[in-house]
Structures are given as structure tokens and as C-alpha cells.
Design an enzyme around this catalytic site. Structure first.
Site, PDB file in Angstrom:
ATOM      1  N   ARG A  24       0.826  -1.220   0.000  1.00  0.00           N
ATOM      2  CA  ARG A  24       0.000   0.000   0.000  1.00  0.00           C
ATOM      3  C   ARG A  24       0.860   1.269   0.000  1.00  0.00           C
ATOM      4  O   ARG A  24       0.517   2.251  -0.663  1.00  0.00           O
ATOM      5  CB  ARG A  24      -0.973  -0.042   1.181  1.00  0.00           C
ATOM      6  N   GLY A 103      18.934 -15.183   8.857  1.00  0.00           N
ATOM      7  CA  GLY A 103      19.404 -15.875   7.654  1.00  0.00           C
ATOM      8  C   GLY A 103      18.908 -15.170   6.401  1.00  0.00           C
ATOM      9  O   GLY A 103      19.629 -15.080   5.400  1.00  0.00           O
ATOM     10  N   ASP A 126      11.686 -15.264  17.347  1.00  0.00           N
ATOM     11  CA  ASP A 126      12.822 -15.404  18.278  1.00  0.00           C
ATOM     12  C   ASP A 126      13.325 -14.061  18.800  1.00  0.00           C
ATOM     13  O   ASP A 126      14.009 -14.013  19.822  1.00  0.00           O
ATOM     14  CB  ASP A 126      13.987 -16.118  17.577  1.00  0.00           C
ATOM     15  N   ALA A 185       6.459 -17.478  35.507  1.00  0.00           N
ATOM     16  CA  ALA A 185       7.126 -18.783  35.659  1.00  0.00           C
ATOM     17  C   ALA A 185       7.965 -18.772  36.942  1.00  0.00           C
ATOM     18  O   ALA A 185       8.466 -17.723  37.362  1.00  0.00           O
ATOM     19  CB  ALA A 185       8.005 -19.057  34.444  1.00  0.00           C
TER      20      ALA A 185
HETATM   21  O1  F6P Z   1      13.304 -19.079  13.931  1.00  0.00           O
HETATM   22  C1  F6P Z   1      12.007 -19.353  14.301  1.00  0.00           C
HETATM   23  C2  F6P Z   1      11.894 -20.755  14.817  1.00  0.00           C
HETATM   24  O2  F6P Z   1      10.529 -20.983  15.141  1.00  0.00           O
HETATM   25  C3  F6P Z   1      12.807 -21.133  15.974  1.00  0.00           C
HETATM   26  O3  F6P Z   1      12.334 -20.672  17.207  1.00  0.00           O
HETATM   27  C4  F6P Z   1      12.838 -22.630  15.857  1.00  0.00           C
HETATM   28  O4  F6P Z   1      14.017 -23.163  16.418  1.00  0.00           O
HETATM   29  C5  F6P Z   1      12.809 -22.845  14.375  1.00  0.00           C
HETATM   30  O5  F6P Z   1      12.228 -21.684  13.804  1.00  0.00           O
HETATM   31  C6  F6P Z   1      12.029 -24.047  13.908  1.00  0.00           C
HETATM   32  O6  F6P Z   1      12.116 -24.104  12.522  1.00  0.00           O
HETATM   33  P1  F6P Z   1      11.305 -25.097  11.605  1.00  0.00           P
HETATM   34  O7  F6P Z   1       9.880 -24.651  11.592  1.00  0.00           O
HETATM   35  O8  F6P Z   1      11.937 -24.962  10.274  1.00  0.00           O
HETATM   36  O9  F6P Z   1      11.453 -26.441  12.223  1.00  0.00           O
END
Ligand code: F6P
Length: 321
Positions: A24, A103, A126, A185
Site C-alpha cells: 500500500r 538468515g 525469536d 514462571a
Molecule cells: O526461527 C524461528 C523458529 O521458530 C525457531 O524458534 C525454531 O528453532 C525454528 O524456527 C524451527 O524451525 P522449523 O519450523 O523450520 O522447524
């Protein structure tokens, strides 16, 4: 000008809101926008569609990413990257916006080195990307974990059990720390504090006994996936306390769901800012939030520099637990 957008790596709630904002804002700036499907895979194979304001309506509240995503490891190959460059050139695309995690920012920087103009938008539950206080999706994941902790507390309390709740985060303890604090927790196992060390098991065992003496009928331990093996810790605690210990792995539940209001706001601000920077001809940077303000960071820093663990928050969590 033609601009393209893609989502890459693990999905995160709010990616759709970010795509919507890019489309947009770029349209408002009089540009044409293309979307590549399944991240760098679609870019390398030339799978794209033209986007418009109508196509991104009614996606702001949807988790996942309607452009889909992939972890496309082949993209580290120079030949594959060159295919992407050729595809962008053949469509006359002058600027690419990449929404994803660390990445994905590395992939974006490689393209910049090949002469492509790229702006990164941080998205990962994360929250481990250098150059932003918040990545898109983190807040929704926290809300999911906090809601799950409440449910687990109910059943843990009813059965006088100890629960170890494993949360995502790869090498980062951000989800465990923030959700652990917000969800109350009783103990946190974070990366860098190996839970398998004997003194840590002793600490947790002593805490559990103290809690029973105080009349508390449960203990909730939040366990970051990067902190080691939750199963091993459960085994050790069963041996030291003689009590019933259960492990719950929350897994991909944390990646789904309608994005929180905060994630929608962050995604809208960052997506729109990225489109404006593309309009200005900027490249090789990632947009982010620093102290609530829109900022940029060189792409190379986003995946070579590490986000420091929040020690202040950890100390606070220990005092309040
Ligand atoms: O980076 C996000 C994430 O959910 C991480 O917390 C986890 O380790 C990873 O991806 C899991 O990746 P996939 O869905 O490829 O197994």
C-alpha cells in the site's frame, strides 16, 4: 519504479501485515509491486505475481504469510543467487524488500553484493536480530506462551505436578525470558545457563521443595529450546525430588495465530518505512525499531552482530518469581 517483496525463513505472525504495508505504501508512492512466492525459492525460480491494494485486503489479521515462505538453503550458492538477479532484471525490478529473520538478511546482503537494491524488514518470533528492539511476530508468540502457561498452571496445580515448558527461540532465550516474566514462571532455563549442570538441578530442586513448604502445589519451569534438553532436566528432577515432572513442548503453536495489535502496528510501520526507503533509492540496510523510533542498520551487521541477553530483565524475573 517496480518493487518486489518476499517473505523468507520461519513464518511469524504479522508478516501479512508487513506485506500489506509495503504494497500500500509503494502503491501510494506510484510504484508497481510484485511478490515472489516461497521466499528465495520463488525468487530463484522466477515465481512471482503482481500485487495490488485489493490483493492485500483482509490479511492484516491473518497469521502465516500469504506469499508463503521457505528455508531455501540452496540460496547460499552463487549460481542460484545469479538466477535471482537475472529474474529481477527481466522484470525490471529496481528494489527488493525482504521480510524475515537473520538468515534472510544474510541472503539479502549477498544480493546487494551482486548489485541488487535490497531493504530488510525483521520478522522472527525469536527476536534475535541485531538492529531492532522488536522483530515482527515476537509479541504474538509471547502472548501465546503466556496464555499456555496459565492453562498449564491450572492442571499442574490440580495434580501437584512440576511442569517444564519448552519454548522456541533457537539460540535465543528472548521468548523464555519475556514470556516467563510475563507469565509468572517459577524458574527459567535460558541458553548460556546450562540446566544440566548439577548445581542448577540442585537449585531447582531446592526451589521446588521450598515451594511445597510454602503450600504451593505446582512449579512451572520455562525452558528455552537452546538451553539443552528439557527431557534430561525432567529426569534429573524426578530423581532429586521424587516428584512427578511433565514436559510440554509448545512447538509451532508459537508461530501461528492472528497477530497481536502490537505486531500489526510494528509490521505496518516497518513495512511502510521500507517502501519509502526503497522509493529513496536506499539499499543494503534493515529497518527496525530503536527506543520506539524507526531506525536503519547496515544489513551486514544484522547477522554478524549478536543481540545481548537482557540481564536486567533476568534479574527482575528472579526477584519476582
Ligand atoms: O526461527 C524461528 C523458529 O521458530 C525457531 O524458534 C525454531 O528453532 C525454528 O524456527 C524451527 O524451525 P522449523 O519450523 O523450520 O522447524
Amino acid at each position: 519504479m517496480k518493487i518486489a517483496v518476499l517473505t523468507s525463513g520461519g513464518d511469524s505472525p504479522g508478516m501479512n501485515a508487513a506485506i500489506r504495508a509495503v504494497v500500500r505504501q509503494a502503491t501510494a508512492n506510484n510504484h508497481i509491486v510484485f511478490g515472489f512466492v516461497e521466499g528465495y525459492r520463488g525468487l530463484a525460480d522466477g515465481e512471482s505475481l503482481e500485487l495490488n491494494n485489493r490483493l492485500v485486503s483482509e490479511i492484516i489479521d491473518r497469521g502465516g504469510t500469504f506469499l508463503r515462505t521457505s528455508r531455501y538453503m540452496d540460496f547460499i550458492d552463487h549460481q542460484v543467487q545469479m538466477k535471482a538477479v537475472t529474474n529481477l532484471k527481466s522484470l525490471d525490478i529496481e528494489s527488493l524488500i525482504v521480510i524475515g529473520g537473520e538468515g534472510s538478511m544474510a541472503g539479502a546482503h549477498s544480493l546487494c553484493n551482486l548489485g541488487v537494491r535490497v531493504i530488510g524488514v525483521p520478522a522472527s518470533i525469536d527476536n534475535d536480530i541485531y538492529g531492532t528492539d522488536y522483530a515482527i511476530g515476537f509479541d504474538t508468540a509471547l502472548n501465546t506462551v503466556v496464555a499456555m502457561l496459565s492453562k498449564l498452571r491450572d492442571t499442574a496445580s490440580a495434580h501437584e505436578r512440576i511442569f517444564i515448558v519448552e519454548v522456541m527461540g533457537r539460540r535465543s532465550g528472548a521468548i523464555a525470558l519475556n514470556a516467563g516474566l510475563a507469565g509468572g514462571a517459577d524458574y527459567m532455563c535460558l541458553p548460556g545457563t546450562p540446566a544440566t549442570e548439577p548445581n542448577q538441578i540442585d537449585q531447582i530442586s531446592a526451589l521446588i521443595e521450598r515451594r511445597y513448604e510454602l503450600g504451593k502445589t505446582h512449579t512451572l519451569i520455562i525452558f528455552a529450546e537452546g538451553a539443552g534438553s528439557a527431557g534430561e532436566v525432567a529426569g534429573a528432577l524426578r530423581a532429586t525430588t521424587g516428584r512427578e515432572v511433565r514436559v510440554t513442548v509448545l512447538g509451532h503453536i508459537q508461530r501461528g495465530g492472528s497477530p497481536s495489535a502490537l505486531d500489526r502496528l510494528i509490521a505496518s510501520r516497518l513495512g511502510s518505512y521500507a517502501a519509502d526507503l526503497a522509493d529513496d533509492g536506499k539499499s543494503d540496510i534493515m529497518v527496525g525499531l530503536g527506543g520506539g523510533q524507526l531506525i536503519t542498520t547496515p544489513l551486514e551487521e544484522t547477522f554478524t552482530k549478536k543481540v545481548n541477553a537482557d540481564n536486567g530483565l533476568y534479574k527482575l524475573a528472579k526477584v519476582l518469581a
